[in-house]
Design a protein around this motif. Structure first.
Motif, mmCIF file in Angstrom:
data_model
loop_
_atom_site.group_PDB
_atom_site.id
_atom_site.type_symbol
_atom_site.label_atom_id
_atom_site.label_comp_id
_atom_site.label_asym_id
_atom_site.label_seq_id
_atom_site.Cartn_x
_atom_site.Cartn_y
_atom_site.Cartn_z
ATOM 1 N N LEU A 45 0.864 -1.169 -0.047
ATOM 2 C CA LEU A 45 0.226 0.098 -0.074
ATOM 3 C C LEU A 45 0.743 0.868 0.320
ATOM 4 O O LEU A 45 0.757 1.903 -0.559
ATOM 5 C CB LEU A 45 -1.031 -0.225 1.176
ATOM 6 C CG LEU A 45 -2.143 1.002 1.562
ATOM 7 C CD1 LEU A 45 -2.949 0.799 0.221
ATOM 8 C CD2 LEU A 45 -2.332 0.878 2.996
ATOM 9 N N LYS A 46 1.986 1.061 0.220
ATOM 10 C CA LYS A 46 2.794 2.475 0.857
ATOM 11 C C LYS A 46 2.975 2.960 -0.675
ATOM 12 O O LYS A 46 3.644 3.689 -0.859
ATOM 13 C CB LYS A 46 4.036 2.256 1.316
ATOM 14 C CG LYS A 46 3.659 2.305 3.081
ATOM 15 C CD LYS A 46 4.916 2.400 4.112
ATOM 16 C CE LYS A 46 5.526 2.933 3.987
ATOM 17 N NZ LYS A 46 6.949 2.679 5.169
ATOM 18 N N LEU A 49 0.503 4.772 -2.953
ATOM 19 C CA LEU A 49 0.348 5.470 -2.702
ATOM 20 C C LEU A 49 1.190 6.446 -2.628
ATOM 21 O O LEU A 49 1.418 7.086 -3.397
ATOM 22 C CB LEU A 49 -0.065 6.113 -1.056
ATOM 23 C CG LEU A 49 -1.339 4.941 -0.356
ATOM 24 C CD1 LEU A 49 -1.244 5.057 1.290
ATOM 25 C CD2 LEU A 49 -1.934 5.097 -0.843
ATOM 26 N N MET A 52 1.231 6.843 -6.508
ATOM 27 C CA MET A 52 -0.094 8.520 -7.322
ATOM 28 C C MET A 52 0.660 9.869 -6.414
ATOM 29 O O MET A 52 -0.515 10.526 -6.819
ATOM 30 C CB MET A 52 -1.256 7.958 -6.117
ATOM 31 C CG MET A 52 -1.590 6.186 -6.671
ATOM 32 S SD MET A 52 -2.951 6.429 -5.299
ATOM 33 C CE MET A 52 -3.102 4.104 -5.801
ATOM 34 N N PHE A 54 1.322 10.863 -3.554
ATOM 35 C CA PHE A 54 0.418 10.807 -1.311
ATOM 36 C C PHE A 54 1.677 11.395 -1.031
ATOM 37 O O PHE A 54 3.141 10.950 -1.434
ATOM 38 C CB PHE A 54 0.098 9.884 -1.002
ATOM 39 C CG PHE A 54 -1.383 9.624 -1.461
ATOM 40 C CD1 PHE A 54 -2.396 10.200 -0.563
ATOM 41 C CD2 PHE A 54 -1.924 8.916 -2.721
ATOM 42 C CE1 PHE A 54 -3.961 10.338 -0.961
ATOM 43 C CE2 PHE A 54 -3.713 9.120 -2.804
ATOM 44 C CZ PHE A 54 -4.192 9.434 -2.122
ATOM 45 N N ALA A 57 3.622 8.104 4.564
ATOM 46 C CA ALA A 57 3.387 7.976 5.478
ATOM 47 C C ALA A 57 4.285 7.990 6.718
ATOM 48 O O ALA A 57 4.814 7.252 6.277
ATOM 49 C CB ALA A 57 2.191 6.240 5.263
ATOM 50 N N VAL A 77 -1.721 8.865 6.499
ATOM 51 C CA VAL A 77 -1.446 9.669 5.108
ATOM 52 C C VAL A 77 -2.385 10.373 5.406
ATOM 53 O O VAL A 77 -3.489 10.564 5.413
ATOM 54 C CB VAL A 77 -1.379 8.920 4.085
ATOM 55 C CG1 VAL A 77 -1.063 9.572 3.107
ATOM 56 C CG2 VAL A 77 -0.939 7.934 3.870
ATOM 57 N N ILE A 135 -8.918 5.960 -0.229
ATOM 58 C CA ILE A 135 -7.677 6.827 -1.396
ATOM 59 C C ILE A 135 -8.578 7.375 -2.274
ATOM 60 O O ILE A 135 -7.687 7.985 -3.035
ATOM 61 C CB ILE A 135 -7.167 5.120 -1.949
ATOM 62 C CG1 ILE A 135 -5.843 5.210 -0.529
ATOM 63 C CG2 ILE A 135 -5.690 5.762 -3.314
ATOM 64 C CD1 ILE A 135 -5.596 3.943 -0.704
ATOM 65 N N LYS A 139 -6.851 10.684 -4.306
ATOM 66 C CA LYS A 139 -6.467 11.074 -5.573
ATOM 67 C C LYS A 139 -6.824 11.872 -5.896
ATOM 68 O O LYS A 139 -6.115 12.642 -7.271
ATOM 69 C CB LYS A 139 -6.370 9.059 -6.088
ATOM 70 C CG LYS A 139 -6.062 9.722 -7.464
ATOM 71 C CD LYS A 139 -4.677 10.003 -7.604
ATOM 72 C CE LYS A 139 -3.675 9.722 -9.079
ATOM 73 N NZ LYS A 139 -2.563 10.030 -9.091
#
Length: 409
Positions: A45-46, A49, A52, A54, A57, A77, A135, A139
């Motif tokens: 997941l990190k 993200l 994308m 983000f 985290a 996050v 998410i 996004k």
């Protein structure tokens, strides 16, 4: 601002599918369920993200020597808002439950199947729908270049399925300034297909084990023994009297009253011609928040003393589970009002209402620390079942409700 976000979310069907496929492929089972924990899923997941765009985290890792990495990962996050002193938190969990009997599945539980509006796989509803919805909104904020009025926070926690000791309970106790009293908290982990249940309260829960000790003997000579089954039966018949001791009703709940139900009964003797000397049964109590579970226990033990005097038995007690309800989230708090307004805007015809439930949720760990929280999502209501499914449209719809909460009009 809001319309741009909603239009962006309408284009996210493929993103829902891609994220669900990535997450479903990693069986994040806790050690109580025979797995290595959530580390692999958190790392994936990190990576997703970060790709994308983000912010990085923050990890709040709860030590747990039972898993290979030695801890259970919790990820926070935050996308900064115009007012950085407040945050709208979406809290979802990374762990899942085992698939159960593989013969009951029509496909590999860890390989996503897409069928029209539905995706199938273990964890797609519980709780990856919430993970993905949160998410999607983040996004959309990044793509549209929107600075929200307050911070937008996504918190992905461990251990929800087996008690939250290493998840939200740990985070709430060790967050080091992560939360503030003015934050908004939404936990999308319970709800109805109609989107109408906005959970703000929980009943207290008590599972109580009662052991009645008599004296075993041959059934043809009952005077030589003390019949524990007869005494236990008398005790069971006294349990409904708890309704008279604790009579309050609260329309937030269905049923509105406390419930006191004898449930499990352990086997005693194997043969018909033996009077049992030991009987064990259990009581499940779901109690309105205004009552103390200690008072319920005292009332049950009072019945027990009556049975002991009447039947010549002795009685032992053990708490299997005891959870005093957290404070109710008031219906007029901003998070309740904003969530219900968002539901009305996104799901035409829905009539959301604050409600209470008979079981516990992780929101209790927030409420006990003075953070008003709402539990809500639009779910197919098939968590833990074989062929678990989630709606793509409702995943996007829930992200839109979150957008309404965050940016308003």
């Amino acid at each position: 601002m809001r319309d741009a976000l909603l239009a962006c979310l309408d284009r996210k069907r493929d993103m829902v599918i891609d994220l669900q496929r990535e997450l479903t492929a990693i069986p994040a089972l806790g050690p109580d369920n025979g797995g290595p924990g959530e580390r692999e899923k958190a790392d994936r997941l990190k990576t997703l993200l970060a790709g994308m765009g983000f912010p990085e985290a923050r990890e709040i890792n709860a030590p747990d020597p039972r898993v290979p990495c030695g801890h259970r990962p919790n990820l926070a996050v935050v996308i900064p808002g115009a007012d950085t002193s407040r945050t709208f938190w979406i809290i979802s969990h990374l762990d899942i439950v085992p698939p159960g009997d593989p013969a009951l599945w029509r496909s590999d539980p860890y390989a996503l199947v897409v069928d029209g509006d539905l995706v199938y796989g273990r964890g797609v509803e519980d709780n990856q729908q919430a993970v993905v919805s949160s998410i999607l909104l983040g996004k959309a904020l990044l793509e549209e270049g929107v600075t929200p009025p307050i911070n937008y926070g996504m918190l992905f926690v461990a251990d929800e399925e087996t008690g939250s000791k290493y998840g939200l309970d740990y985070v709430a106790a060790h967050h080091d300034g992560l939360f503030s009293k003015d934050d908004l908290f939404l936990v999308p982990d319970f709800g109805l297909p109609t989107s109408e249940m906005v959970e703000v309260a929980e009943k207290s829960m008590l599972w109580y084990k009662i052991t009645v000790n008599g004296r075993q003997c041959h059934a043809s000579t009952p005077e030589a023994g003390v019949n524990s089954l007869a005494a236990a039966s008398l005790f069971v018949l006294k349990i409904p009297k708890l309704h008279e001791r604790f009579p309050a009703k609260n329309p937030l709940f269905q049923p509105a009253n406390s419930t006191f139900e004898p449930t499990k009964k352990e086997a005693n003797v194997d043969n018909i011609n033996t009077i049992p000397g030991r009987d064990v049964f259990y009581v499940d109590c779901r109690v309105l928040p205004e009552y103390s579970l200690d008072d319920v226990v005292a009332a049950i033990q009072g019945f027990g003393r009556e049975v002991e005097a009447a039947c010549g038995v002795t009685i032992d007690y053990a708490v299997v589970q005891q959870e005093q309800a957290a404070p109710t989230t008031p219906e007029d708090t901003p998070i309740v009002r904003k969530v219900m307004a968002g539901i009305r805007a996104v799901y035409p015809g829905a009539k959301p209402r604050p409600m209470g439930i008979g079981g516990g949720t992780v929101a209790a760990y927030l409420r006990r620390r003075g953070y008003p929280a709402v539990v809500w999502a639009t779910l197919e209501h098939n968590a833990h079942q074989p062929n678990e499914r989630s709606s793509i449209a409702k995943t996007i719809g829930d992200a839109k409700v979150m957008a309404h909460v965050l940016v308003g009009e």
